[in-house]
Design a protein around this motif. Structure first.
Motif: not given
Length: 362
Positions: A34-35, A38-39, A243, A247, A251
């Motif tokens: 995930y880290n 997410k970008n 993605s 998100e 969210n």
């Protein structure tokens, strides 16, 4: 009458557990990555060209990388003989990806994994000398290209049913063996995943179990879609979850956490400011919390209208320094300019919810 033993009696149950493993494995990999995910712009595909596919995009449309996972649970260890059919499928999938018409960039690459929750023991004996590679909790990942040549030779021999072509052999250069530390039952897998959600998202999500099940059912939805025209392609949107959709799920869950926290800290002040009496307090809170889901439901037109009103009048935020004054202004402005079929109590609760959600995007 003698009871007949039928070894196939639980076949359907075991098949369902295997399907659960694939979805749970997907969530495990997602949380593990995930880290970095997410970008990035990416998508996940289930039950298509392979059990699990992670696709990474450049400029929103061009493939830069593909990771595939042939994910299998097992109660016994895997050996050089029992994995032949699986790695044959992986080699064919690798070629299918190369042949797939989805636009790829000049540095496109792929990694193809056999992923399992049990030990993989690859072994070859040559002139009474054993060559062994073991993939388990102590060595969780191993590349085919780093195997001893004697083990490679044994695998490439195949058996009476499985034969490998030169094309297969070339595609083995992207093959990896991966141990996934997931339990044997669906419940033990979900328990571990719940703990991973806690580790990854911490206090940003109030209900980690709800987050896990929301993601699980989003995957189940795409898994159950049929391949269009009985042809599997990477561009088939019905088999992909993007993605931005993931998100959005996260969210919503994060927004709910903020909503709970805001209500816990300022609920009484909000009620006092909007003249909500103690008798109506519980109903007001329920309307407020339910609104966050209804904003995403296209059938809830009144909630959509209220949300859009707050969104389109964000200049009101600039006119105030206190939340209570700003919320009052939104309520008064809406009642002055718009109409709603919602009762006053629910209308005020919905405006407050829209205020909180939009404020957190400013």
């Amino acid at each position: 009458m003698a009871i007949k033993y039928n070894p196939e009696i639980n076949a359907g149950v075991h098949a369902n557990i295997g399907m659960d493993f694939q979805k749970n494995c997907t969530i495990y990999l997602f949380l593990e990555k995930y880290n970095s995910l997410k970008n990035q712009r990416y998508f996940i595909v289930l039950e298509h060209l392979d059990d699990i596919i992670f696709g990474f995009l450049e400029n929103n449309s061009t493939l830069s990388k593909i990771e595939t996972y042939q994910a299998k649970k097992s109660s016994t260890k895997w050996t050089s003989g029992t994995i032949l059919e699986i790695i044959k499928k992986i080699a064919e999938t690798s070629q299918s990806i190369l042949d797939d018409p989805h636009l790829k960039n000049s540095t496109f690459n792929q990694e193809n994994y056999f992923a399992t929750n049990n030990t993989i023991e690859l072994k070859s004996t040559v002139k009474k000398q054993d060559y062994v590679c073991t993939i388990n909790e102590s060595t969780q990942n191993f590349d085919y290209k780093n195997l001893d040549q004697n083990i490679k030779d044994k695998l490439l021999k195949g058996n009476k049913k499985i034969a490998f072509s030169k094309e297969d052999e070339a595609n083995f250069q992207t093959l990896n063996f991966r141990f996934i530390d997931l339990g044997r039952t669906s419940q033990s897998q979900l328990d571990l995943l719940n703990g991973m959600f806690v580790s990854v998202f911490g206090n940003s999500i109030s209900d980690h179990k709800a987050a896990l099940h929301t993601f699980y059912y989003a995957l189940k939805k795409i898994e159950n879609n049929l391949n269009q025209g009985n042809v599997a392609t990477l561009s088939d949107n019905k088999k992909r979850i993007e993605s931005h959709e993931i998100e959005k799920i996260l969210n919503i869950l994060t927004t709910k956490k903020l909503a709970y926290d805001f209500w816990r800290d300022k609920g009484e002040e909000i009620r006092q400011n909007l003249n909500i009496n103690i008798f109506d307090a519980s109903a007001f809170e329920l309307h407020y919390l339910n609104s966050f889901d209804k904003f995403k439901d296209i059938n809830e037109s009144e909630h959509q209208k209220i949300y859009n009103f707050v969104e389109n009048n964000k200049q009101i935020f600039r006119n105030h320094t206190l939340d209570k004054d700003c919320m009052n202004d939104f309520v008064n402005s809406f009642e002055r300019e718009k109409s709603s079929t919602l009762l006053s109590l629910q209308l005020k609760a919905t405006i407050v919810a829209a205020y909180i959600e939009i404020k957190n995007t400013l």
